[in-house]
Scaffold this motif. Structure first.
Motif, PDB file in Angstrom:
ATOM      1  N   ILE A 154       0.009   0.222 -12.769  1.00 22.29           N
ATOM      2  CA  ILE A 154      -0.452  -0.354 -11.418  1.00 22.29           C
ATOM      3  C   ILE A 154      -1.052  -1.697 -11.722  1.00 22.29           C
ATOM      4  CG2 ILE A 154      -1.702  -0.214  -9.069  1.00 22.29           C
ATOM      5  CD1 ILE A 154      -1.712   3.211 -10.135  1.00 22.29           C
ATOM      6  N   HIS A 155      -0.419  -2.695 -10.869  1.00 23.85           N
ATOM      7  CA  HIS A 155      -0.784  -4.174 -10.896  1.00 23.85           C
ATOM      8  C   HIS A 155      -1.419  -4.481  -9.556  1.00 23.85           C
ATOM      9  CE1 HIS A 155       1.657  -5.916 -14.343  1.00 23.85           C
ATOM     10  NE2 HIS A 155       2.125  -4.628 -14.462  1.00 23.85           N
ATOM     11  N   ARG A 156      -2.141  -5.464  -9.664  1.00 25.91           N
ATOM     12  CA  ARG A 156      -2.967  -6.033  -8.554  1.00 25.91           C
ATOM     13  C   ARG A 156      -2.795  -7.560  -8.593  1.00 25.91           C
ATOM     14  NH1 ARG A 156      -6.815  -8.338 -11.474  1.00 25.91           N
ATOM     15  NH2 ARG A 156      -8.176  -6.891 -12.488  1.00 25.91           N
ATOM     16  N   HIS A 157      -3.667  -8.314  -7.650  1.00 32.19           N
ATOM     17  CA  HIS A 157      -3.490  -9.830  -7.579  1.00 32.19           C
ATOM     18  C   HIS A 157      -4.342 -10.407  -8.449  1.00 32.19           C
ATOM     19  CE1 HIS A 157      -6.798 -10.483  -4.581  1.00 32.19           C
ATOM     20  NE2 HIS A 157      -6.170  -9.454  -3.845  1.00 32.19           N
ATOM     21  N   GLN A 158      -4.175 -11.555  -8.877  1.00 34.62           N
ATOM     22  CA  GLN A 158      -5.325 -12.338  -9.666  1.00 34.62           C
ATOM     23  C   GLN A 158      -6.290 -12.697  -8.925  1.00 34.62           C
ATOM     24  OE1 GLN A 158      -2.730 -15.972 -10.050  1.00 34.62           O
ATOM     25  NE2 GLN A 158      -1.453 -15.013 -11.495  1.00 34.62           N
ATOM     26  N   VAL A 205       3.094  -2.452  -7.756  1.00 30.44           N
ATOM     27  CA  VAL A 205       2.222  -3.623  -7.381  1.00 30.44           C
ATOM     28  C   VAL A 205       1.316  -3.517  -5.824  1.00 30.44           C
ATOM     29  CG1 VAL A 205       2.038  -6.202  -6.872  1.00 30.44           C
ATOM     30  CG2 VAL A 205       3.532  -5.079  -8.653  1.00 30.44           C
ATOM     31  N   VAL A 206      -0.018  -3.326  -6.275  1.00 32.89           N
ATOM     32  CA  VAL A 206      -0.832  -3.264  -4.795  1.00 32.89           C
ATOM     33  C   VAL A 206      -1.490  -4.723  -4.267  1.00 32.89           C
ATOM     34  CG1 VAL A 206      -1.339  -0.942  -5.316  1.00 32.89           C
ATOM     35  CG2 VAL A 206      -2.948  -2.416  -6.115  1.00 32.89           C
ATOM     36  N   ASP A 207      -1.374  -4.686  -3.152  1.00 27.11           N
ATOM     37  CA  ASP A 207      -2.529  -5.869  -2.516  1.00 27.11           C
ATOM     38  C   ASP A 207      -1.944  -7.096  -2.899  1.00 27.11           C
ATOM     39  OD1 ASP A 207      -4.426  -6.035  -0.557  1.00 27.11           O
ATOM     40  OD2 ASP A 207      -5.885  -6.661  -2.215  1.00 27.11           O
ATOM     41  N   THR A 208      -0.734  -7.210  -3.044  1.00 31.31           N
ATOM     42  CA  THR A 208      -0.408  -8.619  -3.524  1.00 31.31           C
ATOM     43  C   THR A 208       1.159  -9.040  -2.804  1.00 31.31           C
ATOM     44  OG1 THR A 208      -1.202  -8.092  -5.934  1.00 31.31           O
ATOM     45  CG2 THR A 208       0.233 -10.082  -5.632  1.00 31.31           C
ATOM     46  N   ALA A 209       0.760 -10.024  -1.798  1.00 36.28           N
ATOM     47  CA  ALA A 209       1.890 -10.509  -1.175  1.00 36.28           C
ATOM     48  C   ALA A 209       3.098 -11.278  -1.963  1.00 36.28           C
ATOM     49  CB  ALA A 209       1.430 -11.386   0.270  1.00 36.28           C
ATOM     50  N   ASN A 210       2.473 -12.348  -2.664  1.00 34.37           N
ATOM     51  CA  ASN A 210       3.313 -13.256  -3.338  1.00 34.37           C
ATOM     52  C   ASN A 210       3.520 -12.851  -4.866  1.00 34.37           C
ATOM     53  OD1 ASN A 210       1.571 -14.274  -1.087  1.00 34.37           O
ATOM     54  ND2 ASN A 210       3.283 -15.736  -1.130  1.00 34.37           N
ATOM     55  N   GLN A 211       4.693 -13.107  -5.340  1.00 32.37           N
ATOM     56  CA  GLN A 211       4.909 -12.811  -6.740  1.00 32.37           C
ATOM     57  C   GLN A 211       4.217 -13.540  -7.530  1.00 32.37           C
ATOM     58  OE1 GLN A 211       9.192 -11.079  -7.824  1.00 32.37           O
ATOM     59  NE2 GLN A 211       9.462 -11.763  -5.610  1.00 32.37           N
ATOM     60  N   PRO A 212       3.944 -15.032  -7.382  1.00 33.73           N
ATOM     61  CA  PRO A 212       3.176 -15.789  -8.683  1.00 33.73           C
ATOM     62  C   PRO A 212       1.657 -15.340  -8.555  1.00 33.73           C
ATOM     63  CG  PRO A 212       4.617 -17.118  -6.814  1.00 33.73           C
ATOM     64  CD  PRO A 212       4.523 -15.671  -6.471  1.00 33.73           C
ATOM     65  N   ARG A 213       1.083 -14.327  -7.563  1.00 36.74           N
ATOM     66  CA  ARG A 213      -0.223 -13.940  -7.532  1.00 36.74           C
ATOM     67  C   ARG A 213      -0.210 -12.873  -8.409  1.00 36.74           C
ATOM     68  NH1 ARG A 213      -3.911 -13.502  -2.961  1.00 36.74           N
ATOM     69  NH2 ARG A 213      -5.414 -14.648  -4.217  1.00 36.74           N
ATOM     70  N   ASP A 228       1.344  -2.897   0.241  1.00 33.35           N
ATOM     71  CA  ASP A 228       0.466  -4.208   0.512  1.00 33.35           C
ATOM     72  C   ASP A 228       0.292  -4.140   2.170  1.00 33.35           C
ATOM     73  OD1 ASP A 228      -0.792  -6.384   0.246  1.00 33.35           O
ATOM     74  OD2 ASP A 228       0.794  -7.799   0.554  1.00 33.35           O
ATOM     75  N   HIS A 229      -0.661  -4.940   2.448  1.00 30.27           N
ATOM     76  CA  HIS A 229      -1.063  -4.996   4.020  1.00 30.27           C
ATOM     77  C   HIS A 229      -1.198  -6.654   4.383  1.00 30.27           C
ATOM     78  CE1 HIS A 229      -5.532  -6.340   3.961  1.00 30.27           C
ATOM     79  NE2 HIS A 229      -5.179  -6.460   2.645  1.00 30.27           N
ATOM     80  N   HIS A 230      -0.712  -7.437   3.433  1.00 37.64           N
ATOM     81  CA  HIS A 230      -0.551  -8.887   3.820  1.00 37.64           C
ATOM     82  C   HIS A 230       0.814  -8.983   4.444  1.00 37.64           C
ATOM     83  CE1 HIS A 230      -3.346  -8.880   0.247  1.00 37.64           C
ATOM     84  NE2 HIS A 230      -3.941  -9.893   0.971  1.00 37.64           N
ATOM     85  N   PRO A 279       9.266 -10.988  -0.052  1.00 36.33           N
ATOM     86  CA  PRO A 279       9.564  -9.493  -0.253  1.00 36.33           C
ATOM     87  C   PRO A 279      10.007  -9.240  -1.571  1.00 36.33           C
ATOM     88  CG  PRO A 279      10.563 -10.434   1.458  1.00 36.33           C
ATOM     89  CD  PRO A 279       9.936 -11.600   0.730  1.00 36.33           C
ATOM     90  N   PHE A 280       9.413  -8.295  -2.185  1.00 36.85           N
ATOM     91  CA  PHE A 280       9.710  -7.886  -3.526  1.00 36.85           C
ATOM     92  C   PHE A 280       9.490  -6.244  -3.903  1.00 36.85           C
ATOM     93  CE2 PHE A 280       5.423  -8.961  -4.322  1.00 36.85           C
ATOM     94  CZ  PHE A 280       4.900  -7.958  -4.978  1.00 36.85           C
ATOM     95  N   GLY A 281      10.404  -5.908  -4.614  1.00 37.82           N
ATOM     96  CA  GLY A 281      10.117  -4.209  -4.941  1.00 37.82           C
ATOM     97  C   GLY A 281      11.063  -3.159  -4.156  1.00 37.82           C
ATOM     98  N   VAL A 282      11.408  -2.321  -4.441  1.00 36.98           N
ATOM     99  CA  VAL A 282      12.439  -1.274  -3.909  1.00 36.98           C
ATOM    100  C   VAL A 282      11.789   0.019  -4.125  1.00 36.98           C
ATOM    101  CG1 VAL A 282      14.520  -0.448  -3.689  1.00 36.98           C
ATOM    102  CG2 VAL A 282      14.216  -2.735  -4.332  1.00 36.98           C
ATOM    103  N   PRO A 283      11.135   0.777  -3.239  1.00 35.02           N
ATOM    104  CA  PRO A 283      11.112   0.229  -1.829  1.00 35.02           C
ATOM    105  C   PRO A 283       9.649  -0.461  -1.838  1.00 35.02           C
ATOM    106  CG  PRO A 283      10.246   2.603  -2.113  1.00 35.02           C
ATOM    107  CD  PRO A 283      10.663   2.092  -3.528  1.00 35.02           C
TER     108      PRO A 283
END
Ligand code: AMP
Length: 320
Positions: free
Chosen positions: A22-26, A83-91, A107-109, A114-118
């Protein structure tokens, strides 16, 4: 609560993978960490035969929300990455998030990247922690909530709603917070922990109120340079708790805090009580929620431009 097709796909992927990362944002906040660690705790309790990792930089100020794991690249082989809580891939914290066998975004942003399936993206939810609770609630046949998972998710909701103050706080948010409080942890200890600031931050708060520029429109701004932060003993990433402060002033409608980064660009932290500021953020290389966004200003000219755009935006909103 019923299971949506997306949630169904996510639970199927969880069941068919032995390793889940599980990843999250910087530059995480309590929701990023709470949803990450909370989901990890639920999955560990629900599937003891699986190995679940939470990755990303560890910040000592967030040790109370758990510790991240250090893993080798080969762990990603055959793993499910969420990946949770992260809208943009660079973050995304830890660029290896693409190295797994499958990738899921929760995510809730606004779904700007868009990335990931689903993908399960619900911009109306107060927080990703609220979504993780919903995921558990709809999947109680498969998933087990623990006291610590409840504490972590509660911490995430408290963080992203500004102690239930922001308009993102819905009746459902309160119902979820109430359901979480029924588990065995101290909600008031979490509230106090999130409210606590260090003496240097208290002194910086005084500086914020003394030096904030409030324009006639209700737009407000403040610039915090490295040089200014140094005597407070603070770095740019420890300034989060001062960001909401201008909003306590009745006359302030929307505000920007410019914080100098290591590379001498300025991280822009934008907040609003009404007019939407995320399009402004996007014009300056950022994005975020309608009332809480971030971007980057490369120099003083861009800072001036952002202030002007914010001022115009607030003036326009008053005419509407
Ligand atoms: P912050 O001021 O860093 O707490 O950011 C507030 C919100 O803005 C976050 O929840 C992110 O969704 C978003 N955000 C901040 N910085 C960026 C960025 N550089 N790019 C896109 N979104 C951002």
């Amino acid at each position: 609560m019923t299971l949506s097709e997306t949630q169904h796909d996510i639970i199927r992927l969880i069941k068919t993978h032995k390793t889940i990362i599980i990843h999250r944002h910087q530059r995480p906040d309590p929701d990023a960490i709470g949803s990450q660690m909370g989901l990890a705790a639920i999955l560990r309790a629900s599937f003891p035969g699986k190995t679940v990792y939470s990755v990303g930089k560890q910040y000592p100020g967030f040790d109370w929300l758990g510790k991240t794991d250090s893993i080798e690249d080969d762990v990603y082989k055959d793993a499910l990455v969420i990946v949770v809580d992260t809208a943009n891939q660079p973050r995304v914290d830890d660029a290896r998030y693409t190295m797994g066998n499958a990738l899921v975004k929760i995510d809730h942003h606004p779904n700007d990247d868009p990335f990931g399936v689903p993908m399960w993206v619900a911009p109306d939810a107060s927080s990703t922690s609220e979504l993780i609770y919903d995921f558990y609630a709809a999947n109680q046949d498969n998933l087990t909530m623990t006291d610590d998972a409840a504490r972590l998710l509660y911490a995430g909701i408290v963080g992203d709603t500004g102690r239930f103050m922001y308009p993102s706080t819905s009746p459902h948010t309160m119902a979820v917070a109430g359901a979480l409080m029924a588990f065995n942890f101290s909600a008031s200890a979490v509230n106090q922990q999130e409210d606590e600031i260090s003496l240097p931050l208290a002194r910086l708060s005084a500086y914020v109120y003394e030096n904030l520029t409030v324009l006639e429109s209700g737009a407000a701004y403040l610039k915090l340079t490295d040089e200014l932060l140094e005597p407070f003993g603070l770095k740019d990433e420890s300034t989060s708790s001062i960001v909401p402060l201008p909003g306590r002033l009745g006359e302030v409608v929307a505000w920007a805090i410019f914080v100098e980064s290591k590379d001498h660009t300025f991280r822009i932290r934008l907040r609003s009580k009404g007019p939407e500021i995320n399009e402004l953020a996007k014009r300056h290389g950022g994005g975020g929620h309608p009332l809480a966004s971030g971007a980057v200003a490369h120099d003083d000219t861009e800072i001036k431009q952002v202030i002007e755009e914010l001022d115009n935006l607030v003036q326009r909103s008053k005419g509407e």
